[in-house]
Design an enzyme around this catalytic site. Structure first.
Site, mmCIF file in Angstrom:
data_model
loop_
_atom_site.group_PDB
_atom_site.id
_atom_site.type_symbol
_atom_site.label_atom_id
_atom_site.label_comp_id
_atom_site.label_asym_id
_atom_site.label_seq_id
_atom_site.Cartn_x
_atom_site.Cartn_y
_atom_site.Cartn_z
ATOM 1 N N GLU A 17 0.836 -1.225 0.000
ATOM 2 C CA GLU A 17 0.000 0.000 0.000
ATOM 3 C C GLU A 17 0.857 1.255 0.000
ATOM 4 O OE1 GLU A 17 -2.493 1.888 -0.034
ATOM 5 O OE2 GLU A 17 -4.204 0.553 -0.241
ATOM 6 N N ARG A 100 -7.607 1.271 13.273
ATOM 7 C CA ARG A 100 -6.221 1.496 12.846
ATOM 8 C C ARG A 100 -6.210 2.491 11.701
ATOM 9 N NH1 ARG A 100 -5.199 -0.517 7.735
ATOM 10 N NH2 ARG A 100 -6.228 -2.432 7.068
ATOM 11 N N ASP A 203 -9.722 1.645 -4.157
ATOM 12 C CA ASP A 203 -8.768 1.612 -3.037
ATOM 13 C C ASP A 203 -7.926 2.894 -3.075
ATOM 14 O OD1 ASP A 203 -6.912 0.821 -1.080
ATOM 15 O OD2 ASP A 203 -7.169 -1.285 -1.541
HETATM 16 O O1 LIG Z 1 -5.422 -1.555 1.324
HETATM 17 C C1 LIG Z 1 -6.299 -1.084 2.044
HETATM 18 O O2 LIG Z 1 -6.649 0.044 1.950
HETATM 19 C C2 LIG Z 1 -6.934 -1.942 3.102
HETATM 20 O O3 LIG Z 1 -6.187 -1.799 4.247
HETATM 21 C C3 LIG Z 1 -7.042 -3.374 2.663
HETATM 22 O O4 LIG Z 1 -7.339 -4.204 3.697
HETATM 23 C C4 LIG Z 1 -7.874 -3.643 1.421
HETATM 24 O O5 LIG Z 1 -7.419 -2.871 0.374
HETATM 25 C C5 LIG Z 1 -9.370 -3.526 1.541
HETATM 26 O O6 LIG Z 1 -9.871 -4.616 2.234
HETATM 27 C C6 LIG Z 1 -10.059 -3.454 0.224
HETATM 28 O O7 LIG Z 1 -11.163 -2.712 0.299
HETATM 29 ZN ZN LIG Z 2 -5.929 1.236 0.546
#
Ligand SMILES: O=C(O)[C@H](O)[C@@H](O)[C@H](O)[C@H](O)CO
Ligand SMILES: [Zn+2]
Length: 298
Positions: A17, A100, A203
């Site tokens: 991420e 979190r 996302d």
């Molecule tokens: O990457 C993120 O932002 C979240 O922390 C992840 O857990 C997943 O992307 C999410 O579940 C998808 O919607």
């Molecule tokens: Zn994300």
């Protein structure tokens, strides 16, 4: 020039991420949220340096003063890369121990914006309406902009700094707010893009130099380019893995799109079909460019 997708960091990130191109180091900074790692990868040398965190790490961004600002668990922390030590800057969601930090980004004035969510039982399965969107000022004061967020995710600002774009993933849409760059306040929430069939869950995202948004499509195996003024999708770029989590432009002239992915929640059979799940990809030949990221001002 044709569009090319390459797997550049073959890593099994659980939840890769928050990619950020770090101009100074000519490196890509990104996190593995549930893997509790912050990576800095240099494409020229292919060297990867890693800091391990104690709790889930939602984002890490460079600071003007050097070092990094991170969102770990429910704290804003200051990370010193050399000593790999983290100190607390501020705590958030103190009444919500199961929350979190998730995605965060620095605004063009140097403030940090980041959202929270409840811990997931499985990807996208979590207690709803627990998250909020916060910002952290230069003096380390914290502002809560709104609550009732399901899964706080991608964010960025228009090139004129008058619009803030935001994704609460489970709305399956990209939203916009008016943005006051002087005060850091947001208003006039509205939807600018609704995900279509097959595009999965929105996302992370980033703006490009033409004011278009590149949105990572979790469970959609693609990134899409959206014109937020017209509310339409302009382009789709497919990737070889389904769980696409975020993207940022970097490299020479910011013309490469770096894309992170996840493998958390995949079965062994799915993993065998998508051995690159959790890797970082580079998309070249898009003919689009990004803009430099902003360091946190405090
Ligand atoms: O990457 C993120 O932002 C979240 O922390 C992840 O857990 C997943 O992307 C999410 O579940 C998808 O919607
Ligand atoms: Zn994300």
């Amino acid at each position: 020039m044709s569009v090319k997708v390459e797997c550049v960091v073959k890593d099994r990130c659980e939840i890769g991420e928050g990619p950020v191109w770090e101009e100074k180091k000519q490196s890509l900074l990104f996190v593995d949220i549930s893997g509790k790692k912050i990576h800095s990868w240099n494409p020229a040398t292919n060297q990867k340096d890693t800091v391990i965190t104690e709790k889930f790490v939602g984002f890490a961004v460079p600071r003007q003063s050097g070092c990094y600002l991170i969102g770990e668990g429910r704290r804003f922390g200051a990370l010193d890369w050399e000593s790999k030590s983290i100190s607390t800057i501020a705590l958030i969601d103190e009444d919500k121990p199961n929350n979190r930090f998730n995605d965060g980004k620095v605004d063009p004035a140097g403030r940090l914006f980041a959202g929270t969510m409840a811990m997931e039982e499985r990807p996208a399965v979590l207690e709803l309406k627990q998250g909020s969107l916060f910002s952290l000022n230069k003096d380390h004061s914290v502002v809560k902009h709104f609550d009732q967020v399901d899964l706080s995710n991608g964010l960025d600002w228009s090139l004129d700094h008058k619009t803030f774009y935001y994704i609460d993933s489970l709305t399956y849409s990209v939203e916009a707010f008016n943005y006051d760059i002087n005060s850091g306040s947001i208003s006039n929430r509205r939807m600018v893009y609704k995900m279509e069939e097959g595009e999965g869950i929105p996302d992370g995202m980033c703006i490009d130099a033409d004011d278009r948004l590149w949105v990572a499509c979790y469970n959609g195996g693609r990134v899409i380019c959206v014109d937020p003024q017209k509310g339409v999708r302009l382009r789709t770029v497919k990737l070889p893995v389904d769980k696409i989590t975020s993207c940022c432009f970097g490299g020479k002239e910011y013309s490469d799109l770096y894309v992170t992915s996840a493998c958390m929640g995949m079965s062994e059979a799915e993993m065998a079909k998508q051995p690159q799940a959790g890797s970082v990809f580079k998309i070249t030949g898009l003919g689009a460019k990004g803009i430099p990221s902003n360091p946190f001002c405090g």
